[in-house]
Structure formats: structure tokens, C-alpha cells
Design a protein around this motif. Structure first.
Motif, PDB file in Angstrom:
ATOM      1  N   ARG A 133       5.966   3.866 -18.797  1.00  0.00           N
ATOM      2  CA  ARG A 133       5.543   2.797 -17.888  1.00  0.00           C
ATOM      3  C   ARG A 133       6.383   1.554 -18.115  1.00  0.00           C
ATOM      4  O   ARG A 133       7.084   1.420 -19.118  1.00  0.00           O
ATOM      5  CB  ARG A 133       4.070   2.455 -18.128  1.00  0.00           C
ATOM      6  CG  ARG A 133       3.779   1.732 -19.464  1.00  0.00           C
ATOM      7  CD  ARG A 133       2.351   1.220 -19.453  1.00  0.00           C
ATOM      8  NE  ARG A 133       1.905   0.627 -20.707  1.00  0.00           N
ATOM      9  CZ  ARG A 133       1.968  -0.680 -20.986  1.00  0.00           C
ATOM     10  NH1 ARG A 133       2.519  -1.513 -20.118  1.00  0.00           N
ATOM     11  NH2 ARG A 133       1.498  -1.139 -22.134  1.00  0.00           N
ATOM     12  N   VAL A 134       6.298   0.650 -17.140  1.00  0.00           N
ATOM     13  CA  VAL A 134       6.940  -0.645 -17.319  1.00  0.00           C
ATOM     14  C   VAL A 134       6.114  -1.446 -18.323  1.00  0.00           C
ATOM     15  O   VAL A 134       4.887  -1.308 -18.404  1.00  0.00           O
ATOM     16  CB  VAL A 134       7.020  -1.412 -15.983  1.00  0.00           C
ATOM     17  CG1 VAL A 134       8.000  -0.752 -15.042  1.00  0.00           C
ATOM     18  CG2 VAL A 134       5.646  -1.524 -15.320  1.00  0.00           C
TER      19      VAL A 134
ATOM     20  N   VAL B  29      14.127  -1.918 -14.143  1.00  0.00           N
ATOM     21  CA  VAL B  29      12.860  -2.189 -13.463  1.00  0.00           C
ATOM     22  C   VAL B  29      11.854  -2.795 -14.431  1.00  0.00           C
ATOM     23  O   VAL B  29      11.114  -3.719 -14.085  1.00  0.00           O
ATOM     24  CB  VAL B  29      12.302  -0.894 -12.828  1.00  0.00           C
ATOM     25  CG1 VAL B  29      10.894  -1.125 -12.277  1.00  0.00           C
ATOM     26  CG2 VAL B  29      13.221  -0.413 -11.712  1.00  0.00           C
ATOM     27  N   GLY B  30      11.830  -2.282 -15.676  1.00  0.00           N
ATOM     28  CA  GLY B  30      10.914  -2.814 -16.671  1.00  0.00           C
ATOM     29  C   GLY B  30      11.158  -4.280 -16.950  1.00  0.00           C
ATOM     30  O   GLY B  30      10.218  -5.077 -17.074  1.00  0.00           O
ATOM     31  N   ARG B  31      12.408  -4.679 -17.019  1.00  0.00           N
ATOM     32  CA  ARG B  31      12.734  -6.085 -17.264  1.00  0.00           C
ATOM     33  C   ARG B  31      12.400  -6.944 -16.045  1.00  0.00           C
ATOM     34  O   ARG B  31      11.952  -8.092 -16.191  1.00  0.00           O
ATOM     35  CB  ARG B  31      14.203  -6.219 -17.643  1.00  0.00           C
ATOM     36  CG  ARG B  31      14.514  -5.674 -19.026  1.00  0.00           C
ATOM     37  CD  ARG B  31      15.969  -5.859 -19.424  1.00  0.00           C
ATOM     38  NE  ARG B  31      16.375  -7.266 -19.439  1.00  0.00           N
ATOM     39  CZ  ARG B  31      17.368  -7.749 -20.179  1.00  0.00           C
ATOM     40  NH1 ARG B  31      18.037  -6.930 -21.000  1.00  0.00           N
ATOM     41  NH2 ARG B  31      17.705  -9.014 -20.132  1.00  0.00           N
ATOM     42  N   ASP B  32      12.606  -6.403 -14.873  1.00  0.00           N
ATOM     43  CA  ASP B  32      12.245  -7.155 -13.665  1.00  0.00           C
ATOM     44  C   ASP B  32      10.746  -7.412 -13.630  1.00  0.00           C
ATOM     45  O   ASP B  32      10.287  -8.528 -13.342  1.00  0.00           O
ATOM     46  CB  ASP B  32      12.680  -6.373 -12.415  1.00  0.00           C
ATOM     47  CG  ASP B  32      12.321  -7.087 -11.127  1.00  0.00           C
ATOM     48  OD1 ASP B  32      12.431  -8.330 -11.075  1.00  0.00           O
ATOM     49  OD2 ASP B  32      11.919  -6.415 -10.158  1.00  0.00           O
ATOM     50  N   PHE B  33       9.957  -6.375 -13.963  1.00  0.00           N
ATOM     51  CA  PHE B  33       8.499  -6.473 -13.925  1.00  0.00           C
ATOM     52  C   PHE B  33       7.975  -7.468 -14.957  1.00  0.00           C
ATOM     53  O   PHE B  33       7.186  -8.359 -14.639  1.00  0.00           O
ATOM     54  CB  PHE B  33       7.897  -5.087 -14.180  1.00  0.00           C
ATOM     55  CG  PHE B  33       6.397  -5.014 -14.103  1.00  0.00           C
ATOM     56  CD1 PHE B  33       5.756  -4.778 -12.902  1.00  0.00           C
ATOM     57  CD2 PHE B  33       5.617  -5.168 -15.239  1.00  0.00           C
ATOM     58  CE1 PHE B  33       4.369  -4.698 -12.827  1.00  0.00           C
ATOM     59  CE2 PHE B  33       4.237  -5.101 -15.186  1.00  0.00           C
ATOM     60  CZ  PHE B  33       3.616  -4.863 -13.965  1.00  0.00           C
ATOM     61  N   SER B  34       8.440  -7.326 -16.193  1.00  0.00           N
ATOM     62  CA  SER B  34       7.828  -8.085 -17.288  1.00  0.00           C
ATOM     63  C   SER B  34       8.516  -9.410 -17.576  1.00  0.00           C
ATOM     64  O   SER B  34       7.847 -10.396 -17.919  1.00  0.00           O
ATOM     65  CB  SER B  34       7.820  -7.237 -18.564  1.00  0.00           C
ATOM     66  OG  SER B  34       9.141  -6.853 -18.913  1.00  0.00           O
TER      67      SER B  34
ATOM     68  N   ALA C 289      10.364   1.429  -6.648  1.00  0.00           N
ATOM     69  CA  ALA C 289       9.752   0.666  -7.731  1.00  0.00           C
ATOM     70  C   ALA C 289       9.836  -0.831  -7.441  1.00  0.00           C
ATOM     71  O   ALA C 289       8.867  -1.577  -7.646  1.00  0.00           O
ATOM     72  CB  ALA C 289      10.430   0.992  -9.057  1.00  0.00           C
ATOM     73  N   SER C 290      10.972  -1.271  -6.938  1.00  0.00           N
ATOM     74  CA  SER C 290      11.130  -2.684  -6.582  1.00  0.00           C
ATOM     75  C   SER C 290      10.187  -3.066  -5.460  1.00  0.00           C
ATOM     76  O   SER C 290       9.608  -4.163  -5.457  1.00  0.00           O
ATOM     77  CB  SER C 290      12.580  -2.966  -6.179  1.00  0.00           C
ATOM     78  OG  SER C 290      13.460  -2.746  -7.264  1.00  0.00           O
ATOM     79  N   ALA C 291      10.025  -2.163  -4.493  1.00  0.00           N
ATOM     80  CA  ALA C 291       9.106  -2.448  -3.386  1.00  0.00           C
ATOM     81  C   ALA C 291       7.668  -2.568  -3.880  1.00  0.00           C
ATOM     82  O   ALA C 291       6.903  -3.408  -3.390  1.00  0.00           O
ATOM     83  CB  ALA C 291       9.205  -1.339  -2.331  1.00  0.00           C
ATOM     84  N   LEU C 292       7.280  -1.739  -4.852  1.00  0.00           N
ATOM     85  CA  LEU C 292       5.930  -1.831  -5.413  1.00  0.00           C
ATOM     86  C   LEU C 292       5.720  -3.164  -6.121  1.00  0.00           C
ATOM     87  O   LEU C 292       4.655  -3.782  -6.005  1.00  0.00           O
ATOM     88  CB  LEU C 292       5.691  -0.684  -6.384  1.00  0.00           C
ATOM     89  CG  LEU C 292       5.542   0.719  -5.777  1.00  0.00           C
ATOM     90  CD1 LEU C 292       5.559   1.780  -6.860  1.00  0.00           C
ATOM     91  CD2 LEU C 292       4.276   0.815  -4.951  1.00  0.00           C
ATOM     92  N   ILE C 293       6.730  -3.615  -6.841  1.00  0.00           N
ATOM     93  CA  ILE C 293       6.622  -4.915  -7.517  1.00  0.00           C
ATOM     94  C   ILE C 293       6.569  -6.036  -6.490  1.00  0.00           C
ATOM     95  O   ILE C 293       5.769  -6.974  -6.614  1.00  0.00           O
ATOM     96  CB  ILE C 293       7.809  -5.106  -8.479  1.00  0.00           C
ATOM     97  CG1 ILE C 293       7.761  -4.057  -9.600  1.00  0.00           C
ATOM     98  CG2 ILE C 293       7.786  -6.505  -9.090  1.00  0.00           C
ATOM     99  CD1 ILE C 293       8.990  -4.035 -10.481  1.00  0.00           C
ATOM    100  N   ASN C 294       7.397  -5.935  -5.451  1.00  0.00           N
ATOM    101  CA  ASN C 294       7.374  -6.948  -4.390  1.00  0.00           C
ATOM    102  C   ASN C 294       6.009  -7.020  -3.728  1.00  0.00           C
ATOM    103  O   ASN C 294       5.499  -8.108  -3.427  1.00  0.00           O
ATOM    104  CB  ASN C 294       8.444  -6.638  -3.343  1.00  0.00           C
ATOM    105  CG  ASN C 294       9.855  -6.905  -3.830  1.00  0.00           C
ATOM    106  OD1 ASN C 294      10.049  -7.674  -4.761  1.00  0.00           O
ATOM    107  ND2 ASN C 294      10.835  -6.249  -3.233  1.00  0.00           N
TER     108      ASN C 294
END
Length: 819
Positions: free
Chosen positions: A126-127, A241-246, A278-283
């Protein structure tokens, strides 16, 4: 003429009388629908270092100016607030934002930051959450080594075993297999690698807490390799993606369980070549529209969710509007499944008599808990649809004694709803609850005057795969001499019945005692039936143009494979199953072209694979007939909302809560006092209603249209439904009124009747309410006066306005037909 008109014509007296009684009663009686006064939503809560908001993050915009941040509520009543550097955390109802972590991440090397992110990937797939990552950055700065941190991650992975799959008792080989899946993206390790890493653990050269760090380092060495270069790229993409999220977004989920399950769902969408989903889910989580081409309006999103879930709520409408249809479906395919059987086991552990103390009530609790709050709504809705095609039922006396088994059967439908239909067919055929229900369990070979039981052989053809008549790809009958051609004969049933002999309860042996039910295995209620060759027919088995030669010795598995492959590859399956799924999700009367397109997706998912359920679901939900703006007066569009979907719609739209936390909604069978339908309690194997049901002496019959759900709709059920609504909306439903609507997001709108009705229109009718009905309901709501002198009386009146607007909407023929 429309389906709406047919309902109105058939039940005009009941519906109109109830509508008029509520909408036009004298003003002094309007407050009969009452509950405890609701408080207006409080402003954001400001603490020393944090601010707590009432809505999800996507409801807000955050702008940065110098050292200040301005947070604006776009939807609710939190208004606007500006905070300075003293505020470190922004807390929303779904996630929190860590303001400090972008700067803190610069305190360690880029290599070490990536290593920390990789540990989340390796142990949880997971992220990372921002708050957790911030903690480990501090520990690393304080002198803790990455190997020591890895040991701590392993301990956490065991603590959350149900979510992570790791356990202290798993073998070293199983541990390595799990690491291969999470770290290398490979579900099956190569034997050489499995042996090497397992030996390293067995010898004590490495520990489970340190092995992953070694394997991560090894994986990165494959960068650029022709064969395994994708592994290193997959890891790099997950780190990105993990770094973008957190770090970039600073996101943490509110609960630990969400951090794992929802973080896993994001990571599951990442491939070695693509991170866009994944980016769309974070957005979508933070309310930033993604770069997709199918972004729906709020009304379009609500309509889509009526077809693909148990109903829209404000959060999911916003999420879908930001993600787009295709991305939402892909994300739902990756959402983790929560087993009903796990709930049953946990419930049994609290009972004095354990598993024997379970009843169907515990399954229904789990069903409604997931239907109302589950994140995997597409799986929830498709599973419910499959449960009405591949029917087993608590109404059967034998089945009802195994409530955990029924939970396991429903889990099976959910597991394979996103798999391949061939696997689903096999799992259903071998499930002991199906074996009990259609009497294939303990079915014996022919002997003397005894012949094999034909029940399952008949129904697996008639109801589960090919139907009664041969079909064209568009679902129309294949005709010979102007008449439909039968798909099978009594001879076919007899030949296929032999296949389903010699199957009975699972267990460690295949003795006659176990075959007949003795010495029961504790998990036999959910484990697939096993073969007992001594009871399997060895004679030739002929059906559907195929003959399985006589066997010596008996080979039940081989017989079953031939039979299920024959059924699966029959040309009827695509149009037969496809049409029924369309009926359950979108429309009772799909056009032949719609059926043909879905049938084509069943026959070939675009990559030469037959029976791919994901392809079928996409084809159904993204078809032009599902997505085009509906002509509301067209009788051939839409479907009658069955009672379970109406109840679920109300509970999800209001984000209902459970006083006990158990969602204790039990049987809803009674048509006069309840809704007249309960999941997994179909009265027959033919479901609650037949897919081809035509209400007699109706406009639909004259138009040669079907309306399956009208088979369980009559004057009694209409009045019962309206009485149920009138009671449940203010007071709740289920045992001891355990489940109650949550109206805190609606009462602030009650002062403006038009705004309130428009919100109800969106959540319950996808903005399809006619101008006439909208005006009627607004007038009725405005007739409930709001006191200007008593805050308590005003709060009660606002609640009554909410109840009334929902009641009149859900009572209307316009709502009852999902378009």
C-alpha cells in the motif's frame, strides 16, 4: 406510455391516496413525523495545532499564500477559514492532511526516504500514510536503522493479519511467496528463488524483518533487464505514487484499517507502465479533477451509481465525477473484498454455543453493513445480482441450518463476480449450499431402480447457463419452422445428472460415513464439495451432443470438467447471462443490440478470453443504452426498483448509522409491515421474480414488454412499503430501531425547500424528477412551518421537512422506476 404509467395505472388508488394524505394533510398534523431535534452543523473545530472539518477532503479547496492556508467548503456549511503556521494537521471526515511532512522529508536522504516508502509496499502493498511516514522519518533521524524499522513493520503486518495476509504461524515458504507478490509483483515465485530465500530464513542467515530489505535491493538490480526489468520499474512506480500520496499531498486515512485496505486499493492499480489510475484516485480523494475524457456531471454520476452500486451518496457522487466512469470501474475491480464468513466467525466467537448459535440474522447484519458502508460497491451490487440468478435460499429448511455456509456461498459469488464465469460456474456447482439446495450433495450413481438425482442437472442448464431455448447472440430465439428450438431434452438431463453423482461434504477422507454426513469437518459448510469415486456413475454420460465414455475407475473430476466446459462454451451463455445482468443492473427491456454487444464481450474480452466477468460488467455499464441521457417517457428504458434497492438507496444516501454497530436489519419478508424482500431468501430457485415476467392486463403486456420486479408488487406491498417508509424515515429500521438515517447534511438545507428537494432529487432520482413533481413536493415541504421563536421547534420542523421530502420522493412512481 411508460413503465411509470403502468405502475400508476395498476396502483393509482394506493399511491395517490398515500401521496395526498401526506402532502395535503392539515398543517397542525404535519409534525406527526418527529424525532429528536437535530443540531445545526457546528463550525470547524480549531485546536492548538489542528483544525477539524465536517466533510470529506474533496468538498474543500485549499489555497496557499505565503505561510497561510485558506480552506473553503464548496458543498457543506463549514464556510471559509485561514490558518497559519501553528496549524500542523487538517482533519477531514475521511482523511487528514499533514502540513509538515513535505519539509520533514527533506531531513533525510532521498535514498532513505524511498526505502521507507518501499517498506510500506513490501509489507502492506500500500501507499504510506503521511503521519506514519513522518513517525518513521523521526525514528530514522534518531538513530534507528532501516533493518530495525523493517522488524517493526513485520510486527505491524502480523497485528493486522486479516488485511495484510501475514501471520506469525505462516511457513517461511509462504512468507517468501507473499513477499514475491508485494515486492516483485509476482503471485507465483520461481522454485529457485523460493528455495533460496526460504533456506536463508530456515538457516537464520536473515530474519523476516530484514529479508525484505535484501530482496528490495536485489529487485532494483534488474533495472533494464529484458526479462525482469519490469519488476524494478513497478517498484519505482509504486515509490512515485507513494511519495505523491504521503509527501506531496500529505494524506493519511482516519482509521488504521482504511490506511491498509484503501491504501492497498490504490497500489493495486499501479503497473510497470502506468500510474494514471492511481493518480486519478488520489486526485478524486483531494477533489482535483483528473485528465479523463468521461467525467460525468453530478446527475450522470448519481444515475451511474444507481446502476452500479447500492445507491449514491454525496461523497461517492463527487468521487465518480472526479474519476470518470472507466477509472471508477477499474478502481472498484481493485477494491479488497471483505468476507461475510469472517463476520460470521467473529460473531460465533462471542456466542456461548459458538457456530451452532449462528442464524441468518448474522448474515443479514453483514450484508447490510457492507451494502451501506462497503467501499467495493460494484462488487456488492454485482454479487446481489448474481445471487438472484444462481439462487440458493434460507427459505430451504436444509440450507437454513447452515447460516455460515450461506455467507460462504455469497462470498463465492463476490469472489468470482470479477473473475471468469467458468470459475464461477465450477465454484457454484461444488458449493455445499448449492449441493443442499438443489440436492446434488450425496447424489449417488444409478443402482437397481435408483437413478441419479436430476435436480441440479436440470437447473444448471435452465437457470444458470443456457436457458430453455436456443438463442441468437442478441438474445432472440433461434427459430426452426417458426418455433423456438429447445436447448436440451429429458435425455440430456439424465446424462448430465450422472456427472453430479459422487459429490458430498469436504473432509480429510472419503469414507462412506463422511459421504452421508457423518464425522463432519468443522468447515464443511463453506469448503467445496469433494468427490467420492465409489458413488460416482461409471457408465457413459451423454448430454448436449457430448458423450463421456464409461469410466474404470470412476473419475468424478474428469466428468465434471467435461460437463462444465460444455455448458460454459455453449453459445447461449453470453446472451442468456448477459441479458439477466443487464436486467438486474440497468434495464428490464434491453434492445437486441445492447444484448448482442454484451454477449460479444462475454465471448471475447478483446484478448481472446471468453467469460471475463470484468469485460461483461464494463460492457453493461458503459454501453450507450446505459450511459445516454434517458428518454423518461420511453417504456423500454429502465427498471422497477426492487424493495432491497429502495431500502439500500435511502440508507446509503443518508449515510445511515447503526446504534449497535452491527446493522441489525433482519428479515424484511412481510409485505404489509416491511418491504417484502430479503437478500438470500428467495421463495424458489426461480428467484423472487422471473426475468420474463409480464404483468397481466397491463399496458406493458400490450406493448410486449417485461417487468420482472412487478411480480412481487401488489396493492398489499405498495401500502406496506409506504407505511414502512413513514415509520422508518424518522425512527429507523431493524431490531430495536438499530439503523437510522443520518440527516445532518440535509437539515441545514431544510430552510430552503427548493435546495432540500434538489439534493433529494440528485441522491434518489439523479435529477430526473419532473417539474410538476418537484413543485408539488416543494409546496408540501413549505407547508411545514419553521418556528422563528423556538430553536427546538425549528429543529424539529426542519427534520420533518427532510422526512417529508424523502417520503414523497420515494413514494412516487417517478422514483419507483429507475431510468
Amino acid at each position: 406510455m411508460s413503465l411509470n404509467l403502468s405502475i400508476t395505472t395498476r396502483f393509482a388508488g394506493s399511491l395517490c391516496l398515500c401521496f395526498l394524505l401526506v402532502a395535503c394533510q392539515p398543517k397542525e398534523n404535519k409534525t406527526k413525523l418527529q424525532a429528536a431535534p437535530a443540531q445545526l452543523q457546528a463550525p470547524p473545530v480549531i485546536a492548538a495545532s489542528s483544525v477539524t472539518f465536517h466533510g470529506p477532503r474533496s468538498n474543500y479547496t485549499i489555497t496557499v499564500s505565503g505561510n497561510n492556508r485558506t480552506i473553503v467548503d464548496k458543498i457543506g456549511s463549514d464556510g471559509s477559514i485561514t490558518v497559519g503556521t501553528d496549524i500542523k494537521q487538517l482533519l477531514f471526515s475521511d482523511i487528514s492532511i499533514n502540513i509538515e511532512i513535505p519539509a520533514k522529508s527533506l531531513d533525510i536522504s532521498n535514498e532513505n526516504l524511498n526505502s521507507l516508502v518501499e517498506l510500506y509496499i513490501a509489507y502492506f502493498n500500500r501507499v504510506p500514510d503521511a503521519n506514519g511516514l513522518s513517525y518513521w522519518i523521526d525514528r530514522l533521524k534518531a538513530g534507528m536503522t532501516l533493518d530495525q524499522i523493517g522488524e517493526s513493520f513485520y510486527a505491524a503486518a502480523i497485528l493486522f493479519s486479516p488485511q495484510t495476509g501475514y501471520s506469525a504461524t505462516m511457513s517461511n515458504a509462504d512468507f517468501v511467496t507473499m513477499v514475491y507478490k508485494n515486492v516483485l509483483g509476482r503471485t507465483t515465485p520461481d522454485k529457485e528463488g523460493l528455495d533460496y530465500w526460504s533456506s536463508s530464513l530456515n538457516s537464520g542467515a536473515t530474519t523476516r524483518g530484514t529479508l525484505i530489505r535484501t530482496m528490495l535491493g536485489s529487485a532494483h538490480t534488474f533495472k533494464g533487464d529484458i526479462t525482469y526489468g519490469w519488476v524494478a520499474q513497478l517498484l519505482d512506480n509504486k515509490i512515485q505514487v507513494g511519495r505523491d500520496f504521503s509527501v506531496a499531498q500529505g494524506i493519511s486515512y482516519i482509521s488504521d484499517t482504511d490506511s491498509i485496505t484503501k491504501g492497498m486499493a490504490i497500489t493495486a492499480t499501479i503497473t510497470s507502465t502506468d500510474t494514471s489510475l492511481a493518480s486519478a484516485l488520489i486526485n478524486a480523494l483531494v477533489g482535483t479533477p483528473g485528465n479523463t475524457t468521461d467525467l460525468p456531471s453530478n446527475a450522470q454520476a448519481a444515475r451511474f451509481l444507481q446502476q452500479s452500486s447500492f445507491g449514491p451518496n454525496s461523497n461517492e457522487v463527487a468521487n465518480l465525477s472526479n474519476l470518470g466512469y472507466s477509472n471508477w470501474i477499474t478502481a472498484q475491480f481493485s477494491a479488497p473484498q471483505k468476507l461475510h464468513r469472517t463476520y460470521m466467525d467473529a460473531a460465533a466467537a462471542k456466542l456461548s454455543n459458538g457456530l451452532s448459535g449462528l442464524s441468518q440474522n448474522q448474515f443479514l447484519e453483514s450484508f447490510w453493513q457492507q451494502a451501506i458502508t462497503g467501499e467495493d460497491q460494484l462488487r456488492q451490487r454485482v454479487s446481489f445480482a448474481l445471487s438472484q440468478i444462481l439462487v440458493t435460499s434460507f427459505q430451504d429448511g436444509n440450507v437454513s441450518t447452515y447460516p455460515r455456509g450461506v455467507a460462504g456461498y455469497y462470498d463465492t459469488l463476490a469472489t468470482y463476480s470479477f473473475g471468469n464465469f467458468s470459475d464461477l460456474l465450477e465454484a457454484v456447482s461444488l458449493h455445499p449450499m448449492m449441493g443442499l439446495y438443489l440436492t446434488s450433495l450425496r447424489n449417488q450413481k444409478e443402482s437397481g431402480t435408483r437413478v441419479p438425482d436430476e435436480n441440479y442437472a436440470r437447473e444448471v442448464m435452465q437457470l444458470f447457463t443456457i436457458g430453455l431455448y436456443k438463442l441468437n447472440p442478441d438474445g432472440s430465439y433461434l427459430l426452426e419452422n417458426g418455433k423456438p428450438v429447445e436447448t436440451y431434452s429429458s435425455t440430456d438431463i439424465g446424462g448430465l445428472a450422472k456427472v453430479f453423482t459422487g459429490w458430498s461434504w469436504a473432509g480429510p477422507d472419503k469414507t462412506s460415513n463422511r459421504f452421508f454426513g457423518g464425522n463432519p469437518d468443522p468447515d464443511r459448510d463453506w469448503k467445496p464439495m469433494q468427490s467420492y469415486p465409489n458413488y460416482h456413475s461409471v457408465s457413459a454420460k451423454s448430454f448436449l451432443g457430448v458423450t463421456i465414455p464409461a469410466q474404470s475407475p470412476a473419475n468424478p473430476e474428469a466428468s465434471l470438467k467435461v460437463a462444465l466446459d460444455t455448458l460454459f462454451n455453449h453459445p447461449n451463455v453470453g446472451p442468456f447471462i448477459g441479458k439477466q445482468l443487464i436486467q438486474r443492473l440497468v434495464s428490464s427491456n434491453p434492445s437486441p443490440q445492447y444484448i448482442a454487444r454484451v454477449s460479444a464481450a462475454f465471448n471475447n474480452n478483446g484478448q481472446g478470453v471468453r467469460g471475463d466477468m470484468k469485460a461483461v460488467i464494463r460492457a453493461i455499464l458503459l454501453d450507450s443504452e446505459a450511459r445516454n441521457t434517458p428518454t423518461l417517457s420511453n417504456a423500454g428504458i429502465g427498471k422497477l426498483r426492487e424493495p432491497v434497492l429502495r431500502l439500500a438507496n435511502w440508507l446509503r444516501a443518508t449515510q445511515a448509522t447503526s446504534t449497535s454497530g452491527l446493522y441489525k436489519i433482519t428479515s424484511q419478508d412481510d409485505q404489509l409491515t416491511s418491504i417484502g424482500q430479503t437478500p438470500m431468501r428467495s421463495p424458489t430457485v426461480f428467484n423472487f421474480y422471473r426475468p420474463g415476467y409480464v404483468p397481466p392486463n397491463s399496458e406493458l403486456a400490450n406493448a410486449q414488454l417485461v417487468s420482472p420486479e412487478l411480480q412481487i408488487t401488489a396493492e398489499t406491498s405498495v401500502v406496506g412499503y409506504l407505511n414502512y417508509l413513514r415509520d422508518a424515515l424518522p425512527n429507523g429500521t431493524g431490531s430495536s430501531r438499530d439503523v437510522k438515517g443520518n440527516y445532518t447534511s440535509l437539515t441545514p438545507l431544510a430552510s430552503d425547500a427548493a435546495s432540500l428537494v434538489d439534493r433529494i432529487n440528485l441522491l434518489f432520482m439523479a435529477n430526473q424528477m419532473s417539474d410538476g413533481q418537484r413543485s408539488q413536493i416543494i409546496n408540501a415541504v413549505n407547508s411545514v412551518a419553521i418556528s422563528s421563536t423556538s430553536s427546538s421547534a425549528a429543529d424539529t420542523a426542519k427534520l420533518n421537512r427532510v422526512y417529508l421530502s424523502i417520503y414523497l420522493t420515494m413514494a412516487s412512481p417517478e422514483y419507483l422506476v429507475q431510468k
